[in-house]
Design an enzyme around this catalytic site. Structure first.
Site, PDB file in Angstrom:
ATOM      1  N   HIS A 293       0.841  -1.194   0.000  1.00  0.00           N
ATOM      2  CA  HIS A 293       0.000   0.000   0.000  1.00  0.00           C
ATOM      3  C   HIS A 293       0.879   1.248   0.000  1.00  0.00           C
ATOM      4  O   HIS A 293       1.500   1.561   1.021  1.00  0.00           O
ATOM      5  CB  HIS A 293      -0.887   0.025   1.241  1.00  0.00           C
ATOM      6  N   GLY A 470       4.195  -0.425   4.539  1.00  0.00           N
ATOM      7  CA  GLY A 470       4.719  -1.521   5.347  1.00  0.00           C
ATOM      8  C   GLY A 470       3.845  -2.759   5.312  1.00  0.00           C
ATOM      9  O   GLY A 470       3.834  -3.538   6.266  1.00  0.00           O
ATOM     10  N   HIS A 471       3.135  -2.962   4.190  1.00  0.00           N
ATOM     11  CA  HIS A 471       2.212  -4.090   4.067  1.00  0.00           C
ATOM     12  C   HIS A 471       2.541  -4.972   2.858  1.00  0.00           C
ATOM     13  O   HIS A 471       1.667  -5.264   2.042  1.00  0.00           O
ATOM     14  CB  HIS A 471       0.775  -3.572   3.931  1.00  0.00           C
ATOM     15  N   PRO A 472       3.767  -5.432   2.706  1.00  0.00           N
ATOM     16  CA  PRO A 472       4.100  -6.243   1.536  1.00  0.00           C
ATOM     17  C   PRO A 472       3.432  -7.616   1.587  1.00  0.00           C
ATOM     18  O   PRO A 472       3.363  -8.251   2.638  1.00  0.00           O
ATOM     19  CB  PRO A 472       5.621  -6.353   1.603  1.00  0.00           C
TER      20      PRO A 472
END
Length: 540
Positions: A293, A470-472
């Site tokens: 994101h 920080g949402h891989p």
């Protein structure tokens, strides 16, 4: 070579859950392998300190992106936890599940058992929600889910502005169709971070059949005759091997799970051959399909002195931290979030595709004291996360040496649809901050500034400032096509006794924060592994 039944690689958001659930049967001998060390540090347990903790080298892998071609060739820092609890020990503690349609989309893509009605029982099993047991929430799970406190003056003003713009107030973002503005829940217990290390691992760490091997980096999955039989790992200067009688489960995260598979000869054949690694299984999807994101940012000068900056005066901060250490109370027990909203960027969207967050502090906030140094000043920081990006990145090997981090390319803003939506979010934030009564609390737009009005100027600001949420996810994706890495049981295609259980397994990124879904996936995976996958069901 020592032996056990199950090896879990990575003591993070998923790994600690699996260690707990798999070792609940004393007949199962479980080893949890973690590359990092202890999470026992005040910077980890203090919710307020999460951004500082995530940037500290001792707690992370030091991962960063390649120069991003659509972000002015900027290198993006991409903090990933290298300690007990993994990213659940360094994240912002926000507990967001995503939306019903996200999981129904997984199911409808050919992954039976992953619809919302299938996964809801596992969300509920994981949590001890402050609302108590109910249709959407669990009341006695390991993970503490508590409400974030609201700012007594700013929160009502921001909710009034949202309603003026046609957005409802939301009392709970963890329902089937979250939409509107409110304040989120967090994984905090008694004022301290409740990571999966605290919630799942520590309560059972003395089980005789559960063994932790810390400071041990997995270097290769051992495969014999098409079956995963163990893990090779490096501990200090020693290289050791551990055998698994039943399964090897990789829970190293969206960057390091594909990294370990590729190091082991499982991945795109051409890339492995270029790296001098023998190909055990040609799986072209390993490391592909990276999704995250992106965040568009704006910054505002506050009109009043009611922001978090006043609490950062050194004497006040010191006293507050001392009180928090003794009691778990006070402002160090959470982050200064003003409001959060989920909204649709257009009428064409079937569900919210933007996550809007405002903090009553500066991104450059720091302790200050008269005659010592100035603070950042009274500011408001805002960000909009694009929840359904079309741009895709990849994770690949930088070298065949496991000690070297993988190459990561996010490719943020590659697709025109993403650029258009992110551009529109900047204009949305301006509209929101110009709406009464929020406008009464704003003195001026600091950045990008009123001069950045045209599409070209806003695009320039975005290229210079967009950052990772920080949402891989999705680099070892479940699926049915040629690019799928895993089947619906999270098993690696073509390799027996090997699963991947973490955010890398998501077939597509969910519209929300990814820690809660990762915990859910591990809860569900534990039942799959133990043959209990049909034990929890809800009515359709």
């Amino acid at each position: 070579m020592a032996e056990c039944d199950f090896i879990v690689v990575g003591a993070g958001s998923a790994g600690c859950v699996l260690a707990n659930r798999l070792s609940a049967d004393p007949a199962n001998n479980v080893v949890l392998l973690e590359a990092g060390g202890s999470d026992d540090h005040p910077m980890i347990s203090m919710p307020l300190a999460w951004m500082n903790a995530s940037a500290m080298p001792r707690f992370g892998w030091g991962t960063q992106s390649e120069p991003e071609p659509y972000l002015d060739d900027r290198v993006q820092p991409l903090p990933r936890g290298k300690l007990m609890g993994g990213c659940s020990s360094i994240n912002g503690t926000m507990y967001i599940r995503g939306m019903k349609a996200d999981y129904d989309g997984w199911r409808d893509s050919g992954l039976p058992g992953w619809g919302y009605d299938d996964v809801l029982p596992y969300f509920k099993r994981a949590e001890s929600n402050w609302r108590g047991e109910g249709p959407e929430h669990g009341g006695d799970g390991p993970l503490s889910v508590t409400p974030m406190k609201t700012h007594p003056e700013l929160y009502p003003a921001f909710i009034k502005a949202a309603k003026k713009l046609g957005y409802p107030e939301s009392e709970d973002f963890n329902v089937a169709k979250p939409e509107g503005f409110g304040i989120p829940d967090c994984t905090i217990r008694s004022g301290r971070r409740n990571s999966t290390a605290k919630a799942y691992y520590e309560p059972v760490q003395n089980r005789r059949n559960l063994h932790l091997i810390g400071d041990a980096q997995a270097t290769r999955i051992l495969v014999e005759h098409g079956r995963a039989v163990g893990i090779e790992y490096r501990q200090g200067s020693d290289v050791k091997r551990l055998k698994a009688r039943r399964e090897v489960i990789i829970s190293a995260g969206a960057f390091h799970s594909p990294h370990l598979l590729q190091l082991s000869g499982i991945g795109p054949a051409a890339h492995l051959q270029d790296m001098g690694i023998g190909v055990l299984k040609d799986l072209p999807g390993v490391g592909e399909n990276l999704q995250d994101h992106p965040i568009a940012l704006t910054f505002w000068k506050a009109a009043k002195d009611n922001t978090f900056d006043k609490y950062l005066r050194l004497d006040r901060l010191g006293l507050a931290v001392a009180r928090w250490m003794l009691t778990g109370r006070g402002f160090p027990a959470q982050s200064p979030l003003t409001v959060q909203g989920f909204y649709r960027s257009s009428d064409e969207e079937s569900r919210p595709d933007i996550q809007f967050q405002v903090s009553h502090t500066s991104y450059e906030a720091r302790p200050w004291f008269p005659l010592w140094r100035k603070g950042a000043g009274h500011q408001l920081s805002a960000g909009c996360l694009l929840l359904n990006p079309e741009s895709r990145g990849r994770v690949s090997l930088a070298s065949p040496d496991a000690a070297e981090n993988p190459r990561i390319l996010l490719n943020f803003l590659k697709e025109e649809a993403d650029r258009r939506k992110m551009r529109d979010t900047v204009r949305f934030m301006r509209k929101f901050f110009a709406t009464e009564p929020v406008s009464d609390y704003v003195a001026a737009e600091i950045a990008p500034g009123s001069d950045a009005a045209s599409d070209e100027a806003i695009d320039g600001w975005l290229r210079a400032t967009v950052m990772s949420g920080g949402h891989p996810t999705s680099t070892c994706a479940m699926g049915t096509g040629d690019r799928a890495v895993l089947n619906e049981q999270l098993q690696v295609r073509g390799i027996d006794a090997l699963r991947v259980v973490d955010a890398s397994a998501m077939p597509g990124i969910i519209r929300g924060n990814t820690n809660a879904p990762t915990i859910m996936m591990a809860e569900k995976a534990s039942d799959m592994i133990l043959g209990k996958s049909a034990a929890l069901r809800t009515a359709a």
